[in-house]
Design a protein around this motif. Sequence first.
Motif, PDB file in Angstrom:
ATOM      1  N   LEU A  71       0.874  -1.079  -0.122  1.00 45.60           N
ATOM      2  CA  LEU A  71       0.086   0.104  -0.111  1.00 45.60           C
ATOM      3  C   LEU A  71       0.877   1.267   0.057  1.00 45.60           C
ATOM      4  O   LEU A  71       0.600   2.162  -0.797  1.00 45.60           O
ATOM      5  CB  LEU A  71      -0.784  -0.090   1.157  1.00 45.60           C
ATOM      6  N   PRO A  72       1.896   1.317   0.773  1.00 51.83           N
ATOM      7  CA  PRO A  72       2.511   2.807   0.756  1.00 51.83           C
ATOM      8  C   PRO A  72       3.283   2.874  -0.606  1.00 51.83           C
ATOM      9  O   PRO A  72       3.255   3.983  -0.892  1.00 51.83           O
ATOM     10  CB  PRO A  72       3.667   2.563   1.870  1.00 51.83           C
ATOM     11  N   LEU A  73       3.658   2.048  -1.293  1.00 52.89           N
ATOM     12  CA  LEU A  73       4.239   2.011  -2.538  1.00 52.89           C
ATOM     13  C   LEU A  73       3.199   2.582  -3.603  1.00 52.89           C
ATOM     14  O   LEU A  73       3.596   3.310  -4.335  1.00 52.89           O
ATOM     15  CB  LEU A  73       5.241   1.162  -3.126  1.00 52.89           C
ATOM     16  N   ARG A  74       2.215   2.148  -3.519  1.00 53.11           N
ATOM     17  CA  ARG A  74       0.949   2.497  -4.446  1.00 53.11           C
ATOM     18  C   ARG A  74       0.521   3.920  -4.192  1.00 53.11           C
ATOM     19  O   ARG A  74       0.429   4.774  -5.082  1.00 53.11           O
ATOM     20  CB  ARG A  74      -0.084   1.370  -4.154  1.00 53.11           C
ATOM     21  N   MET A  75       0.401   4.237  -2.966  1.00 52.06           N
ATOM     22  CA  MET A  75       0.173   5.744  -2.463  1.00 52.06           C
ATOM     23  C   MET A  75       1.094   6.704  -3.044  1.00 52.06           C
ATOM     24  O   MET A  75       0.868   7.731  -3.750  1.00 52.06           O
ATOM     25  CB  MET A  75      -0.141   5.804  -0.981  1.00 52.06           C
ATOM     26  N   LEU A  76       2.387   6.167  -3.122  1.00 48.39           N
ATOM     27  CA  LEU A  76       3.349   7.099  -3.868  1.00 48.39           C
ATOM     28  C   LEU A  76       3.252   7.090  -5.324  1.00 48.39           C
ATOM     29  O   LEU A  76       3.067   8.095  -5.869  1.00 48.39           O
ATOM     30  CB  LEU A  76       4.734   6.652  -3.220  1.00 48.39           C
ATOM     31  N   ASP A  77       3.163   5.949  -5.782  1.00 51.21           N
ATOM     32  CA  ASP A  77       2.889   5.995  -7.284  1.00 51.21           C
ATOM     33  C   ASP A  77       1.501   6.801  -7.765  1.00 51.21           C
ATOM     34  O   ASP A  77       1.436   7.633  -8.713  1.00 51.21           O
ATOM     35  CB  ASP A  77       2.626   4.734  -7.643  1.00 51.21           C
ATOM     36  N   TYR A  78       0.654   6.761  -6.822  1.00 46.45           N
ATOM     37  CA  TYR A  78      -0.646   7.375  -7.352  1.00 46.45           C
ATOM     38  C   TYR A  78      -0.678   8.996  -7.087  1.00 46.45           C
ATOM     39  O   TYR A  78      -1.369   9.702  -7.704  1.00 46.45           O
ATOM     40  CB  TYR A  78      -2.217   6.805  -6.229  1.00 46.45           C
ATOM     41  N   TRP A  79       0.060   9.329  -6.101  1.00 42.72           N
ATOM     42  CA  TRP A  79       0.542  10.586  -5.954  1.00 42.72           C
ATOM     43  C   TRP A  79       1.046  11.136  -7.131  1.00 42.72           C
ATOM     44  O   TRP A  79       0.812  12.524  -7.490  1.00 42.72           O
ATOM     45  CB  TRP A  79       1.372  11.235  -4.631  1.00 42.72           C
ATOM     46  N   VAL A  80       2.213  10.526  -7.634  1.00 46.97           N
ATOM     47  CA  VAL A  80       3.050  11.169  -8.750  1.00 46.97           C
ATOM     48  C   VAL A  80       2.046  11.336  -9.990  1.00 46.97           C
ATOM     49  O   VAL A  80       2.157  12.633 -10.760  1.00 46.97           O
ATOM     50  CB  VAL A  80       4.058  10.257  -8.985  1.00 46.97           C
ATOM     51  N   ARG A  81       1.271  10.294 -10.373  1.00 44.92           N
ATOM     52  CA  ARG A  81       0.637  10.366 -11.659  1.00 44.92           C
ATOM     53  C   ARG A  81      -0.246  11.541 -11.707  1.00 44.92           C
ATOM     54  O   ARG A  81      -0.186  12.418 -12.675  1.00 44.92           O
ATOM     55  CB  ARG A  81      -0.114   9.121 -11.832  1.00 44.92           C
ATOM     56  N   PRO A  82      -1.161  11.950 -10.967  1.00 43.64           N
ATOM     57  CA  PRO A  82      -2.114  12.933 -11.024  1.00 43.64           C
ATOM     58  C   PRO A  82      -1.433  14.259 -10.724  1.00 43.64           C
ATOM     59  O   PRO A  82      -1.850  15.226 -11.673  1.00 43.64           O
ATOM     60  CB  PRO A  82      -3.229  12.582  -9.902  1.00 43.64           C
ATOM     61  N   HIS A  83      -0.281  14.190  -9.923  1.00 45.14           N
ATOM     62  CA  HIS A  83       0.071  15.449  -9.823  1.00 45.14           C
ATOM     63  C   HIS A  83       1.111  15.968 -11.023  1.00 45.14           C
ATOM     64  O   HIS A  83       1.109  16.958 -11.580  1.00 45.14           O
ATOM     65  CB  HIS A  83       1.176  15.613  -8.639  1.00 45.14           C
ATOM     66  N   ARG A  84       1.789  15.046 -11.774  1.00 44.15           N
ATOM     67  CA  ARG A  84       1.982  15.357 -12.985  1.00 44.15           C
ATOM     68  C   ARG A  84       1.302  15.808 -14.054  1.00 44.15           C
ATOM     69  O   ARG A  84       1.555  16.605 -14.790  1.00 44.15           O
ATOM     70  CB  ARG A  84       3.142  13.993 -13.553  1.00 44.15           C
ATOM     71  N   LEU A  85       0.106  15.209 -14.220  1.00 41.41           N
ATOM     72  CA  LEU A  85      -0.944  15.567 -15.205  1.00 41.41           C
ATOM     73  C   LEU A  85      -1.499  16.896 -14.862  1.00 41.41           C
ATOM     74  O   LEU A  85      -1.831  17.536 -15.865  1.00 41.41           O
ATOM     75  CB  LEU A  85      -1.945  14.302 -15.183  1.00 41.41           C
ATOM     76  N   TYR A  86      -1.830  17.073 -13.581  1.00 40.09           N
ATOM     77  CA  TYR A  86      -2.572  18.398 -13.225  1.00 40.09           C
ATOM     78  C   TYR A  86      -1.856  19.554 -12.598  1.00 40.09           C
ATOM     79  O   TYR A  86      -2.586  20.776 -12.412  1.00 40.09           O
ATOM     80  CB  TYR A  86      -3.836  17.982 -12.351  1.00 40.09           C
ATOM     81  N   ARG A  87      -0.647  19.010 -12.056  1.00 38.03           N
ATOM     82  CA  ARG A  87       0.090  20.227 -11.595  1.00 38.03           C
ATOM     83  C   ARG A  87      -0.387  20.713 -10.207  1.00 38.03           C
ATOM     84  O   ARG A  87      -0.370  21.860 -10.032  1.00 38.03           O
ATOM     85  CB  ARG A  87       0.553  21.254 -12.388  1.00 38.03           C
ATOM     86  N   LEU A  88      -1.277  19.935  -9.262  1.00 36.46           N
ATOM     87  CA  LEU A  88      -2.110  20.289  -8.291  1.00 36.46           C
ATOM     88  C   LEU A  88      -1.652  19.702  -7.048  1.00 36.46           C
ATOM     89  O   LEU A  88      -1.243  18.214  -7.191  1.00 36.46           O
ATOM     90  CB  LEU A  88      -3.615  20.060  -8.359  1.00 36.46           C
TER      91      LEU A  88
END
Length: 285
Positions: A71-88
């Motif tokens: 779970l911790p690794l998945r949460m890190l990955d999930y943070w990076v992807r939308p932040h990269r797309l939306y810069r929010l």
Amino acid sequence: MAFDNLCKLLSEKYPDRFAAWILGAAPASVKVLRTELSIEPIRADSVTLLQTQERILHLEFQVKLESDPPLPLRMLDYWVRPHRLYRLPVTQVVVLLLPPSESAVIETAFVLEATRHEYRVIRLWEEDPTIFLEDVALLPLASLAATVAPEQLLDQVAQQVNRIESTQQRQQVSAYTQLLAGLRFKKALVQQMFREGMMRESVIYQEILQEGRQEGRQEGRQEGRQEGELLLVLRLLAKRFGTIDEPTRARISTLPLLLLEDLGEALLDFSEPNDLIIWLQTHQP
């Protein structure tokens, strides 16, 4: 349907209500992001992304802590992807539906050498059930919330479901609620609670009540109309809560006919024996 995916469905059906619950205040606007994140080996089957004006809210619903990748690794990955797309900024919240084993450690961060990424964890079994009981969008989660009397909470949930005016919405919410309640309660108990709740709110139950009242009066004809009404009320209470203690039975037996009839109607809305005691205290002649 998997339980976590059911929660994903609910959060995307009612994004404003879930965002208000998680954030503690209703955002001015919120929409569901349909961004595809399911790039192997990361799963995204229970991920909900909600965009407010200033940030993205990522909800992850979990029945079990164990997963691959962790779970911790998945949460890190999930943070990076939308932040990269939306810069929010991305606010991440894991909602645990069930308590893990006593030996399990509930992690709230990914930590590896110089990398540290934190996220919030909500333990549903520690949450106050009030907010869920008062909001039809969150109601299916209510039976998994904090309580010292699980069966009484389940009965409250069933009553709230059966107060929903729209038949279609009531049936839908009932189905969702019963599915999630199955995580905590035996299937037979869940079905019993919701079946009784539906009967209490139905015309059929009112007809049964009237038939029972007539039957009780016929059985008590030799002793008078009041005795017949008392017999019916005690029978309904016994069916609702089991054995009624002698002091309470004695108090009920002193009620005049009109109050006995009122009690026969009022007990349909009782959710626990204490409701009866409160009613008697406020109506005792």
